[in-house]
Design a protein around this motif. Structure first.
Motif, PDB file in Angstrom:
ATOM      1  N   ALA A 113       0.691  -1.397  -0.090  1.00 27.41           N
ATOM      2  CA  ALA A 113      -0.166   0.148  -0.002  1.00 27.41           C
ATOM      3  C   ALA A 113       0.721   1.409   0.049  1.00 27.41           C
ATOM      4  N   ARG A 114       1.841   1.192   0.726  1.00 25.37           N
ATOM      5  CA  ARG A 114       2.920   2.340   0.649  1.00 25.37           C
ATOM      6  C   ARG A 114       3.209   2.429  -0.512  1.00 25.37           C
ATOM      7  N   ASP A 115       3.765   1.583  -1.238  1.00 27.54           N
ATOM      8  CA  ASP A 115       4.363   1.553  -2.777  1.00 27.54           C
ATOM      9  C   ASP A 115       3.299   2.158  -3.687  1.00 27.54           C
ATOM     10  N   SER A 116       2.199   1.650  -3.581  1.00 22.81           N
ATOM     11  CA  SER A 116       1.033   2.188  -4.270  1.00 22.81           C
ATOM     12  C   SER A 116       0.979   3.794  -4.268  1.00 22.81           C
ATOM     13  N   ILE A 117       1.028   4.169  -2.835  1.00 21.69           N
ATOM     14  CA  ILE A 117       0.988   5.681  -2.640  1.00 21.69           C
ATOM     15  C   ILE A 117       2.184   6.449  -3.480  1.00 21.69           C
ATOM     16  N   ALA A 118       3.306   5.858  -3.196  1.00 25.54           N
ATOM     17  CA  ALA A 118       4.501   6.481  -4.118  1.00 25.54           C
ATOM     18  C   ALA A 118       4.446   6.286  -5.480  1.00 25.54           C
ATOM     19  N   ASN A 119       3.780   5.446  -6.111  1.00 20.45           N
ATOM     20  CA  ASN A 119       3.419   5.465  -7.429  1.00 20.45           C
ATOM     21  C   ASN A 119       2.404   6.277  -8.096  1.00 20.45           C
ATOM     22  N   SER A 142     -14.622  16.041  -7.089  1.00 18.20           N
ATOM     23  CA  SER A 142     -13.295  15.043  -7.182  1.00 18.20           C
ATOM     24  C   SER A 142     -13.681  13.761  -7.706  1.00 18.20           C
ATOM     25  N   GLU A 143     -13.218  13.150  -8.589  1.00 15.05           N
ATOM     26  CA  GLU A 143     -13.705  11.720  -9.100  1.00 15.05           C
ATOM     27  C   GLU A 143     -12.087  11.125  -9.188  1.00 15.05           C
ATOM     28  N   LEU A 144     -11.862  10.281  -8.372  1.00 14.28           N
ATOM     29  CA  LEU A 144     -10.628   9.638  -8.194  1.00 14.28           C
ATOM     30  C   LEU A 144     -10.175   8.708  -9.516  1.00 14.28           C
ATOM     31  N   GLU A 145      -8.927   8.746 -10.047  1.00 15.18           N
ATOM     32  CA  GLU A 145      -8.603   8.132 -11.183  1.00 15.18           C
ATOM     33  C   GLU A 145      -7.663   6.858 -10.529  1.00 15.18           C
ATOM     34  N   PRO A 146      -7.437   5.775 -11.386  1.00 16.61           N
ATOM     35  CA  PRO A 146      -6.519   4.563 -10.604  1.00 16.61           C
ATOM     36  C   PRO A 146      -5.146   5.018 -10.256  1.00 16.61           C
ATOM     37  N   ASP A 147      -4.662   6.155 -10.638  1.00 18.06           N
ATOM     38  CA  ASP A 147      -3.237   6.425 -10.684  1.00 18.06           C
ATOM     39  C   ASP A 147      -3.139   7.602  -9.792  1.00 18.06           C
ATOM     40  N   GLN A 148      -4.398   8.025  -8.965  1.00 14.10           N
ATOM     41  CA  GLN A 148      -4.511   9.216  -8.085  1.00 14.10           C
ATOM     42  C   GLN A 148      -4.895   8.587  -6.627  1.00 14.10           C
ATOM     43  N   TYR A 149      -4.684   9.599  -5.578  1.00 21.49           N
ATOM     44  CA  TYR A 149      -5.149   9.258  -4.445  1.00 21.49           C
ATOM     45  C   TYR A 149      -5.354  10.639  -3.551  1.00 21.49           C
ATOM     46  N   PHE A 150      -6.298  10.655  -2.730  1.00 20.45           N
ATOM     47  CA  PHE A 150      -6.543  11.958  -2.058  1.00 20.45           C
ATOM     48  C   PHE A 150      -5.711  12.021  -0.797  1.00 20.45           C
ATOM     49  N   ILE A 151      -5.379  13.240  -0.645  1.00 23.06           N
ATOM     50  CA  ILE A 151      -4.925  13.596   0.870  1.00 23.06           C
ATOM     51  C   ILE A 151      -5.866  14.243   1.653  1.00 23.06           C
ATOM     52  N   ILE A 152      -6.044  13.857   2.779  1.00 20.99           N
ATOM     53  CA  ILE A 152      -7.076  14.562   3.644  1.00 20.99           C
ATOM     54  C   ILE A 152      -6.442  14.889   5.004  1.00 20.99           C
ATOM     55  N   ASP A 153      -6.595  16.264   5.385  1.00 20.26           N
ATOM     56  CA  ASP A 153      -6.199  16.574   6.539  1.00 20.26           C
ATOM     57  C   ASP A 153      -6.878  17.897   7.101  1.00 20.26           C
ATOM     58  N   LEU A 211      -4.798   5.682   7.401  1.00 16.65           N
ATOM     59  CA  LEU A 211      -5.176   6.816   8.254  1.00 16.65           C
ATOM     60  C   LEU A 211      -3.760   7.152   9.066  1.00 16.65           C
ATOM     61  N   GLY A 212      -3.309   8.118   9.100  1.00 18.55           N
ATOM     62  CA  GLY A 212      -2.166   8.468  10.159  1.00 18.55           C
ATOM     63  C   GLY A 212      -2.806   9.382  11.218  1.00 18.55           C
ATOM     64  N   PRO A 213      -1.827   9.976  12.051  1.00 22.87           N
ATOM     65  CA  PRO A 213      -2.182  10.692  13.329  1.00 22.87           C
ATOM     66  C   PRO A 213      -2.943  11.964  12.648  1.00 22.87           C
ATOM     67  N   ASN A 214      -2.689  12.551  11.579  1.00 23.72           N
ATOM     68  CA  ASN A 214      -3.101  13.869  11.359  1.00 23.72           C
ATOM     69  C   ASN A 214      -3.234  13.695   9.754  1.00 23.72           C
ATOM     70  N   TRP A 215      -3.471  12.908   9.288  1.00 22.26           N
ATOM     71  CA  TRP A 215      -3.737  12.535   7.587  1.00 22.26           C
ATOM     72  C   TRP A 215      -4.390  11.540   7.392  1.00 22.26           C
ATOM     73  N   ALA A 216      -4.767  11.569   6.142  1.00 19.41           N
ATOM     74  CA  ALA A 216      -5.671  10.109   5.513  1.00 19.41           C
ATOM     75  C   ALA A 216      -5.275  10.168   4.255  1.00 19.41           C
ATOM     76  N   VAL A 217      -5.138   9.223   3.517  1.00 22.82           N
ATOM     77  CA  VAL A 217      -4.877   8.740   1.936  1.00 22.82           C
ATOM     78  C   VAL A 217      -5.962   7.980   1.545  1.00 22.82           C
ATOM     79  N   VAL A 218      -6.851   8.467   0.747  1.00 23.86           N
ATOM     80  CA  VAL A 218      -7.881   7.693   0.110  1.00 23.86           C
ATOM     81  C   VAL A 218      -7.329   7.080  -1.221  1.00 23.86           C
ATOM     82  N   LEU A 219      -7.580   5.773  -1.244  1.00 26.17           N
ATOM     83  CA  LEU A 219      -6.917   5.054  -2.342  1.00 26.17           C
ATOM     84  C   LEU A 219      -8.215   4.460  -3.400  1.00 26.17           C
ATOM     85  N   LYS A 220      -9.465   4.340  -2.464  1.00 22.67           N
ATOM     86  CA  LYS A 220     -10.500   3.714  -3.483  1.00 22.67           C
ATOM     87  C   LYS A 220     -11.501   4.759  -2.731  1.00 22.67           C
ATOM     88  N   GLN A 221     -11.945   5.751  -3.685  1.00 27.91           N
ATOM     89  CA  GLN A 221     -13.048   6.559  -3.304  1.00 27.91           C
ATOM     90  C   GLN A 221     -14.588   6.001  -3.117  1.00 27.91           C
TER      91      GLN A 221
END
Length: 274
Positions: free
Chosen positions: A53-59, A69-80, A169-179
């Protein structure tokens, strides 16, 4: 805003720390969590899933999570922002692993709606969440194989876990991979229903709207993520405070809408069809 590099570095710093697998039931819009005991092999496998999952975020590429917003397969959202506050139930889950009761695999059933892998030694744990029931449907005695050279008879329950997480989900952020899965879960744990009246008030607090239109708008928003996202955005921005019905009518005419159907008897009219 937390940067992608900061998120990746934070995940990297936690990958070698303690790992816990929890499963969750949704009861009265609340998450009832349980943790499962893992073998060393299972621990290693789930840790590899988190690495994947970490590598997916990096790529992928980070894009803003906005009302349209509508998420594409090669994108992710950062939420804070405020959405992170609304995910406090998951943050509480990550912070209270020591008090979560244990469950055995035999006790898992169809009421399990999600699972989460937590990594970290303290309250700053990172949570990898997937909205799915990990139990595979099969009856005892069936012949199954898992990439081996021979078929084996499986009598007990079988479970499948995947690195295809919906959000991290981190302490003060979230990464959405599948909207879609993220927003369905957002609705299933009652967050939309709990806040929909406040979001609608972002309109009705400044511009009058009849009860029939309010009820229709609420009904649509409860089932359509784009609608509730737009309502939330309107409420958060608060920009309608300085907008009048006359200005709404003028703008409606400018974009080709019939202002006489949009505003009736001094009130905004919401038509679910339009």
């Amino acid at each position: 805003m937390t940067s992608p590099n900061e998120i990746l570095e934070e995940i990297n710093s936690r990958l070698s720390e303690a790992l816990t697998l929890t499963v969750g039931r949704l009861i009265n819009d609340e998450i009832k969590a349980f943790h499962l005991t893992l073998s060393n092999d299972a621990d290693d496998s789930l840790r590899n899933h988190c690495q994947a999952a970490r590598d997916s975020i990096a790529n992928r590429t980070s894009v803003p999570y906005t009302a349209m917003s509508e998420l594409e397969p090669d994108q992710y959202f950062i939420i804070d922002d405020d959405t992170l506050t609304e995910l406090s139930a998951f943050r509480s889950l990550a912070n209270s692993l020591g008090s979560i009761p244990q469950i055995t695999p035999a006790e898992l059933d169809l009421t399990i709606k999600l699972y989460a892998v937590a990594i970290g030694n303290n309250s700053n744990r990172i949570l990898f969440v997937r909205r799915t029931d990990p139990r595979m449907n099969h009856k005892g005695g069936k012949l199954l194989t898992f990439g081996q050279e021979r078929l084996d008879v499986i009598e007990g329950p079988v479970f499948a876990f995947s690195p295809d997480f919906d959000f991290v989900l981190g302490p003060n952020w979230a990464v959405v991979l599948k909207q879609r899965s993220f927003e369905i879960l957002f609705r299933e744990i009652g967050l939309v229903e709990q806040r929909i009246s406040t979001w609608i008030n972002g309109i009705t607090g400044y511009l009058p709207m009849g009860q029939t239109s309010i009820d229709s708008l609420r009904e649509v928003a409860l089932r359509d993520s784009r609608t509730w996202r737009r309502l939330r955005d309107i409420q958060n921005r608060g920009h309608l405070e300085e907008v009048s019905l006359e200005e709404v009518a003028e703008y409606a005419s400018m974009i080709g809408l019939d202002a006489n159907t949009l505003i009736v008897d001094g009130e905004l009219v919401f038509d679910p069809v339009d």
